[in-house]
Scaffold this active site. Structure first.
Site, short mmCIF file in Angstrom:
data_model
loop_
_atom_site.label_atom_id
_atom_site.label_comp_id
_atom_site.label_asym_id
_atom_site.label_seq_id
_atom_site.Cartn_x
_atom_site.Cartn_y
_atom_site.Cartn_z
N GLU A 221 0.80 -1.22 0.00
CA GLU A 221 0.00 0.00 0.00
C GLU A 221 0.84 1.27 0.00
O GLU A 221 0.42 2.28 -0.56
CB GLU A 221 -0.93 0.01 1.22
CG GLU A 221 -1.90 -1.15 1.30
CD GLU A 221 -2.96 -1.11 0.22
OE1 GLU A 221 -3.10 -0.06 -0.43
OE2 GLU A 221 -3.63 -2.13 0.01
N THR B 241 -7.67 8.67 0.22
CA THR B 241 -7.26 7.44 0.89
C THR B 241 -6.29 7.84 1.99
O THR B 241 -5.32 8.53 1.73
CB THR B 241 -6.57 6.50 -0.11
OG1 THR B 241 -7.52 6.10 -1.11
CG2 THR B 241 -6.06 5.25 0.59
N ASP C 124 -8.28 6.06 -7.76
CA ASP C 124 -9.03 4.82 -7.97
C ASP C 124 -10.54 5.00 -7.80
O ASP C 124 -11.28 4.03 -7.78
CB ASP C 124 -8.52 3.70 -7.06
CG ASP C 124 -8.85 3.93 -5.59
OD1 ASP C 124 -9.37 5.01 -5.25
OD2 ASP C 124 -8.56 3.03 -4.78
#
Length: 309
Positions: free
Chosen positions: A94, A117, A112
């Site tokens: 990640e 995020t 995405d």
């Protein structure tokens, strides 16, 4: 219905409470990934009224009787050293680092479709888990720096919009991440939504430490939904092709099938088409027969090599 299948159904029930609202259609996960801007075509799959309470309680609402089959099992991935290893493995995919504790303040829109995020497992503004985190944290710490963004977080939930968040949200997140209480809140929600349910279900499927990690990583990336590209959809597809150890199947055979199905699901998503976290990490451990996830470990993700002694 044989006893093993009954135990599996008991295991799925509490996790499904979480699955009901975190990307149930499998179009993306609550975990970090590579995140863009625009409203998803599908409606929000979660129940707005109940989701925050469900996330806060998570599998703690299970009856003690459901966990009786697990009482005599070794801790597996839940052992402190193995749990830390699991977080390092996830962080390598990640965040391209083993320093997972350095990611509390991480926040970006990686394109995405899940908005911002952020944090140690990539809570997203578009997948409800980031909203749940801030709501729960604000209940205990009402004067925190992120509380002012709750109306905007509720408005953009289910989309990749930044409306009402820019320009101050990123700065506020990074500042709040210095607070020990906010770090504990991130770890707590990570465990309730992703780690604990994944390990629990893997144990009821008869899987060892490696299998427990494979479930956890899939839960983080794909989300604990029931759609065909979400964790429970992937698991159900694997169960149709191979028996898990709890039903007399071979562990390596079952996990190989699970990884095949997961890899294909990843290749269907633009943000996750690089499948090296499976191909040159998890599959490597499996082919080496390292079902206990013993160290030392060496693996590659996105062409970068990582080692844990």
């Amino acid at each position: 219905m044989n006893q093993a299948r009954l135990l599996l159904l008991l295991a799925v029930a509490p996790v499904a409470t979480v699955a009901a609202y975190l990307l149930g259609d499998g179009t993306g996960g609550g975990g970090a990934g590579e995140a863009g801007h625009g409203v998803p075509e599908t409606p929000r799959p979660y129940d707005e009224e109940d989701s925050a309470a469900d996330a806060k309680n998570g599998p703690a609402a299970d009856s003690a009787a459901d966990d009786e089959p697990l009482a005599g099992l070794p801790p597996g991935l839940a052992a402190p050293a193995k749990k830390d290893l699991a977080h390092k493995l996830v962080a390598s995919a990640e965040h391209s680092t083993l320093d997972w504790r350095g990611q509390y303040g991480s926040v970006e829109d990686t394109g995405d479709g899940n908005g911002y995020t952020a944090g140690i497992v990539g809570f997203c503004t578009g997948t409800h888990d980031l909203l749940t985190l801030v709501e729960n944290y604000t209940e205990d710490h009402p004067s925190n720096r992120l509380a002012r963004y709750l109306p905007a977080l509720r408005a953009v939930d289910g989309s990749d919009s930044h409306q009402g968040l820019d320009p101050g949200f990123v700065r506020a997140w990074r500042a709040e991440a210095a607070e020990p209480a906010f770090r504990r809140a991130q770890e707590g929600l990570r465990d309730r939504l992703y780690f604990d349910p994944a390990v629990r279900l893997a144990k009821l499927d008869g899987l060892g430490t490696l299998g427990q990690f494979l479930y956890y990583d899939a839960m983080v990336l794909h989300g604990p939904g029931t759609g065909p590209r979400a964790f429970h959809g992937l698991r159900e597809a694997a169960l149709k092709e191979a028996d898990p150890p709890s039903e007399g199947g071979g562990e390596k055979v079952y996990l190989d099938v699970f990884l095949d199905i997961r890899r294909e699901a990843m290749r269907q998503e633009k943000a996750h088409r690089d499948t090296t976290r499976v191909d040159t990490a998890q599959r490597r451990f499996l082919r080496d027969g390292n079902l206990d996830l013993r160290t030392p470990l060496t693996w590659q993700v996105y062409g970068e090599t990582f080692r844990v002694p």
